[in-house]
Design a protein around this motif. Structure first.
Motif, PDB file in Angstrom:
ATOM      1  N   UNK A 102       0.844  -1.201   0.000  1.00  0.00           N
ATOM      2  CA  UNK A 102       0.000   0.000   0.000  1.00  0.00           C
ATOM      3  C   UNK A 102       0.872   1.241   0.000  1.00  0.00           C
ATOM      4  N   UNK A 103       0.403   2.261  -0.709  1.00  0.00           N
ATOM      5  CA  UNK A 103       1.097   3.549  -0.778  1.00  0.00           C
ATOM      6  C   UNK A 103       0.077   4.661  -0.578  1.00  0.00           C
ATOM      7  N   UNK A 104       0.568   5.837  -0.171  1.00  0.00           N
ATOM      8  CA  UNK A 104      -0.305   6.985   0.015  1.00  0.00           C
ATOM      9  C   UNK A 104      -0.198   7.928  -1.172  1.00  0.00           C
ATOM     10  N   UNK A 129       7.110   4.496   1.750  1.00  0.00           N
ATOM     11  CA  UNK A 129       6.079   3.996   2.672  1.00  0.00           C
ATOM     12  C   UNK A 129       6.164   4.738   3.990  1.00  0.00           C
ATOM     13  N   UNK A 130       5.102   4.625   4.773  1.00  0.00           N
ATOM     14  CA  UNK A 130       5.125   5.153   6.133  1.00  0.00           C
ATOM     15  C   UNK A 130       5.535   4.022   7.076  1.00  0.00           C
ATOM     16  N   UNK A 131       6.160   4.397   8.170  1.00  0.00           N
ATOM     17  CA  UNK A 131       6.565   3.374   9.130  1.00  0.00           C
ATOM     18  C   UNK A 131       5.351   2.795   9.856  1.00  0.00           C
ATOM     19  N   UNK A 132       4.401   3.669  10.167  1.00  0.00           N
ATOM     20  CA  UNK A 132       3.188   3.238  10.857  1.00  0.00           C
ATOM     21  C   UNK A 132       2.044   3.118   9.846  1.00  0.00           C
ATOM     22  N   UNK A 133       1.221   2.079   9.971  1.00  0.00           N
ATOM     23  CA  UNK A 133       0.094   1.943   9.040  1.00  0.00           C
ATOM     24  C   UNK A 133      -1.072   2.890   9.331  1.00  0.00           C
ATOM     25  N   UNK A 149       8.286  14.282   8.144  1.00  0.00           N
ATOM     26  CA  UNK A 149       9.328  13.882   7.198  1.00  0.00           C
ATOM     27  C   UNK A 149       8.777  12.931   6.140  1.00  0.00           C
ATOM     28  N   UNK A 150       7.941  11.985   6.560  1.00  0.00           N
ATOM     29  CA  UNK A 150       7.327  11.056   5.598  1.00  0.00           C
ATOM     30  C   UNK A 150       6.421  11.804   4.626  1.00  0.00           C
TER      31      UNK A 150
END
Length: 86
Positions: free
Chosen positions: A36-38, A66-70, A76-77
């Protein structure tokens, strides 16, 4: 969801809401490989036929960070993800 080349990049899995401003900020996209990507909503063109993204080709979506947390995103992300599209 379609990339700039008109090819299917993935399917919408979820919408992320900025709780402080009560508005959608990101579209969570499920890619064909299961990851999954944002996608920042500012880069999305939402139409009846689907969501179009003119910033990336369909095969480039796995390269989006990706983000570290779902469930949450750091500043920074956010900067890295937006830079990928911009």
């Amino acid at each position: 969801m379609y990339g700039a080349d008109g090819e299917v990049a993935g399917q919408v899995a979820d919408m992320w809401v900025d709780r402080s401003e009560m508005m959608f900020r990101y579209i969570e996209v499920a890619l064909p490989d299961g990851s999954r990507r944002l996608l920042p909503t500012t880069f999305a063109r939402i139409k009846k036929t689907g969501i179009e993204v003119h910033a990336l080709l369909a095969h480039q979506f796995p390269d989006v960070p990706r983000t570290r947390s779902p469930e949450q995103i750091t500043l920074l992300e956010e900067e890295k993800i937006c830079a990928c599209y911009g």
